[in-house]
Write a protein that holds these residues in place. Structure first.
Motif, mmCIF file in Angstrom:
data_model
loop_
_atom_site.group_PDB
_atom_site.id
_atom_site.type_symbol
_atom_site.label_atom_id
_atom_site.label_comp_id
_atom_site.label_asym_id
_atom_site.label_seq_id
_atom_site.Cartn_x
_atom_site.Cartn_y
_atom_site.Cartn_z
ATOM 1 N N ARG A 38 0.858 -1.321 0.324
ATOM 2 C CA ARG A 38 0.361 -0.021 -0.013
ATOM 3 C C ARG A 38 0.632 1.263 -0.441
ATOM 4 N N ILE A 39 2.154 1.651 1.010
ATOM 5 C CA ILE A 39 2.948 1.961 0.621
ATOM 6 C C ILE A 39 3.706 2.508 -0.672
ATOM 7 N N ASN A 41 2.220 1.165 -3.271
ATOM 8 C CA ASN A 41 1.240 1.719 -4.466
ATOM 9 C C ASN A 41 0.412 3.374 -4.082
ATOM 10 N N SER A 42 0.733 4.001 -3.156
ATOM 11 C CA SER A 42 0.275 4.680 -2.860
ATOM 12 C C SER A 42 0.862 6.203 -3.330
ATOM 13 N N VAL A 44 2.741 8.274 -1.864
ATOM 14 C CA VAL A 44 2.464 9.332 -0.910
ATOM 15 C C VAL A 44 3.605 8.741 -0.015
ATOM 16 N N ILE A 59 -1.752 2.267 9.318
ATOM 17 C CA ILE A 59 -2.157 1.861 8.074
ATOM 18 C C ILE A 59 -1.797 0.368 7.956
ATOM 19 N N CYS A 63 -5.138 -1.910 7.741
ATOM 20 C CA CYS A 63 -5.083 -3.691 6.556
ATOM 21 C C CYS A 63 -5.784 -4.829 7.046
#
Length: 153
Positions: A38-39, A41-42, A44, A59, A63
């Motif tokens: 997620r980190i 793919n984000s 950000v 996070i 999840c």
């Protein structure tokens, strides 16, 4: 801080947090991977508005909750459908796979989608629309189910 440094410094922390919420080590390790995916793919970066561990904890918690929501959704789907009929081709009515082979598909959602697609003749678009999933998710689950069946047959 890039993601590799973040992983090296905090992977154990994320695993420990996820173990508090998950029932097995394997699930906790899956959550750890999901957190870092997620980190990545984000796109950000960490903005340093809080401590890194606070950010990672948040996070990780989300999840874990997403995991339980998906698990609950899969159980609801299984309560609606049972896998008692053999999977048959619509035109010939000859068994393609018998139920005991379908049951070897690990993911219950993949089981359901394979049976609906190949046994009942539903289109993938129809499955996605009826169950509220994206078309890509349905295709992925069917592909995974067929791969598992291919190993069994």
């Amino acid at each position: 801080m890039n993601v590799s440094e973040l992983w090296l410094e905090n992977a154990d922390f994320v695993l420990k947090v996820s173990q508090r919420y998950m029932s097995s080590l394997a699930e906790a390790e899956d959550i750890r991977q999901e957190v870092f995916l997620r980190i990545i793919n984000s796109g950000v970066p960490f903005m340093e508005q809080s401590d890194v561990k606070t950010w990672l904890y948040t996070i990780t918690y989300h999840c874990c909750m997403d995991y339980y929501r998906e698990e609950r959704r899969q159980r609801q789907i299984l309560n609606v459908y049972s896998f008692t009929e053999p999977l048959v081709a619509k035109d010939s009515q000859a068994p393609v796979w018998v139920v005991d082979k379908i049951s070897e598909i690990v993911c219950p959602v993949s089981q359901l989608f394979v049976e609906l697609s190949y046994g009942e003749g539903w289109s993938r678009e129809e499955i996605a629309r009826i169950f509220g999933y994206s078309f890509e998710y349905v295709c992925k689950k069917i592909r995974m189910g067929l791969q598992q069946l291919g190993r069994v047959l």
